[in-house]
Design a protein around this motif. Structure first.
Motif, PDB file in Angstrom:
ATOM      1  N   GLY A 107       0.792  -1.223   0.000  1.00 17.70           N
ATOM      2  CA  GLY A 107       0.000   0.000   0.000  1.00 17.70           C
ATOM      3  C   GLY A 107       0.823   1.270   0.000  1.00 17.70           C
ATOM      4  N   THR A 108       2.148   1.128  -0.077  1.00 12.73           N
ATOM      5  CA  THR A 108       3.033   2.307  -0.072  1.00 12.73           C
ATOM      6  C   THR A 108       4.076   2.217  -1.186  1.00 12.73           C
ATOM      7  N   TYR A 109       3.809   1.388  -2.200  1.00 10.98           N
ATOM      8  CA  TYR A 109       4.804   1.098  -3.229  1.00 10.98           C
ATOM      9  C   TYR A 109       4.257   1.506  -4.595  1.00 10.98           C
ATOM     10  N   ALA A 110       4.188   2.810  -4.831  1.00 12.22           N
ATOM     11  CA  ALA A 110       3.702   3.317  -6.115  1.00 12.22           C
ATOM     12  C   ALA A 110       4.705   2.960  -7.215  1.00 12.22           C
ATOM     13  N   PRO A 111       4.192   2.677  -8.418  1.00 10.60           N
ATOM     14  CA  PRO A 111       2.792   2.680  -8.853  1.00 10.60           C
ATOM     15  C   PRO A 111       2.127   1.308  -8.772  1.00 10.60           C
ATOM     16  N   PHE A 112       2.697   0.416  -7.968  1.00 10.22           N
ATOM     17  CA  PHE A 112       2.179  -0.946  -7.896  1.00 10.22           C
ATOM     18  C   PHE A 112       1.099  -1.129  -6.836  1.00 10.22           C
ATOM     19  N   SER A 113       1.292  -0.493  -5.683  1.00  7.75           N
ATOM     20  CA  SER A 113       0.363  -0.654  -4.565  1.00  7.75           C
ATOM     21  C   SER A 113       0.465   0.580  -3.682  1.00  7.75           C
ATOM     22  N   TYR A 114      -0.534   1.471  -3.769  1.00  4.55           N
ATOM     23  CA  TYR A 114      -0.453   2.744  -3.048  1.00  4.55           C
ATOM     24  C   TYR A 114      -1.854   3.340  -2.896  1.00  4.55           C
ATOM     25  N   HIS A 115      -1.929   4.419  -2.152  1.00  4.88           N
ATOM     26  CA  HIS A 115      -3.201   5.118  -1.966  1.00  4.88           C
ATOM     27  C   HIS A 115      -3.205   6.405  -2.798  1.00  4.88           C
ATOM     28  N   ASP A 116      -4.277   6.609  -3.560  1.00  4.55           N
ATOM     29  CA  ASP A 116      -4.361   7.816  -4.382  1.00  4.55           C
ATOM     30  C   ASP A 116      -4.760   9.018  -3.530  1.00  4.55           C
ATOM     31  N   GLU A 117      -4.983  10.155  -4.172  1.00  2.36           N
ATOM     32  CA  GLU A 117      -5.281  11.392  -3.447  1.00  2.36           C
ATOM     33  C   GLU A 117      -6.557  11.300  -2.617  1.00  2.36           C
ATOM     34  N   SER A 118      -7.458  10.431  -3.022  1.00  2.00           N
ATOM     35  CA  SER A 118      -8.708  10.273  -2.272  1.00  2.00           C
ATOM     36  C   SER A 118      -8.575   9.245  -1.151  1.00  2.00           C
ATOM     37  N   GLY A 119      -7.386   8.620  -1.068  1.00  2.00           N
ATOM     38  CA  GLY A 119      -7.160   7.619  -0.034  1.00  2.00           C
ATOM     39  C   GLY A 119      -7.476   6.200  -0.451  1.00  2.00           C
TER      40      GLY A 119
END
Length: 258
Positions: free
Chosen positions: A41-53
């Motif tokens: 959930g913290t590994y962009a662009p593979f697994s992360y939270h966008d601006e809306s969470g």
């Protein structure tokens, strides 16, 4: 070090709470099966939270598509890499979708799906560091890595001292402030980081020629799920879904090594 250990423990505890809240039987009320998917959930662009969470990313979208294809409800459980693997080993998740490299050591312990992405390992340093130009220069250098990652294994093989981090974001922070000399990671992840941070004082000093295949990791005993996930990935590749998800996040198809 104590702080990092505490963070990992908290991540594991959070995962266990999520798993316990689902009842631990992988079935939601009403009988629909649930697929518990471990990811950072913290590994962009593979697994992360966008601006809306909202949790998103290439691996997240692939995992959702796989779950839907096999008739499961996707339930994501998040934690830093090392804590995530510890929770997976403790059966708090059914599968890991998080750019897991296929290694012989891991194959002795887990099942792997067919690969769903290919990338290249890069060596990243601070722009002011001219002492590292390739793997042969890692001996005695401080490499910021998640300790159980395949990148950490490569760094260790070449004599680097490991500086434990919880993920890619922390690794590049240590490079920026001089607390580490280098980090080995995925080229796509770093190039995405540069898009978000174009003024970051970092550079790629070397890129591996051979692509690294990433796959879903499954418990060795769960052969039925292994078959289902492979069948789903095959169907999603054939109908263009994997290529479409890849184009969405990268502007190119990384689901194939061709």
């Amino acid at each position: 070090m104590k702080k990092k250990t505490l963070l990992a423990a908290l991540g594991l505890f959070a995962l266990m709470i999520v798993a316990c809240s689902s009842g631990g039987d992988n079935t939601k009320e009403g009988g629909s099966p649930t697929l518990r998917i471990a990811t950072e959930g913290t590994y962009a662009p593979f697994s992360y939270h966008d601006e809306s969470g909202e949790l998103t990313g290439y691996d997240v979208e692939v995992a959702k598509a796989v779950a839907e294809k096999i008739g499961y409800e996707a339930q994501f459980v998040e934690a830093p890499w090392d804590a995530m693997l510890a929770a997976f080993d403790a059966n708090q998740a059914d599968v890991v979708f998080n750019q897991v490299g296929i290694t012989s050591e891991r194959q002795e312990k887990y099942l792997f799906s067919d690969p769903y992405s290919y990338s290249h390992m890069v060596l990243v340093t601070n722009k002011d560091n001219n002492s590292i130009k390739g793997l042969d220069d890692l001996n005695g250098k401080n490499a910021a890595q998640s300790l159980t990652s395949n990148f950490a294994g490569v760094a260790t093989e070449h004599g680097a001292n490991l500086v434990s981090v919880n993920g890619f974001s922390q690794a590049v922070d240590l490079l920026r402030n001089g607390q580490a000399d280098v980090t080995l990671n995925d080229d796509v992840a770093f190039l995405d980081y540069l898009k978000q941070q174009p003024d970051a004082p970092l550079k790629i000093v070397a890129t591996a020629k051979e692509g690294v295949a990433s796959a879903a990791m499954i418990h060795q005993s769960d052969t039925e799920l292994h078959v289902k996930i492979n069948e789903a990935l095959s169907a999603l590749r054939a109908d263009g879904t994997l290529a479409g998800i890849s184009e969405k996040f990268f502007g190119k198809d990384i689901s194939s090594d061709s």
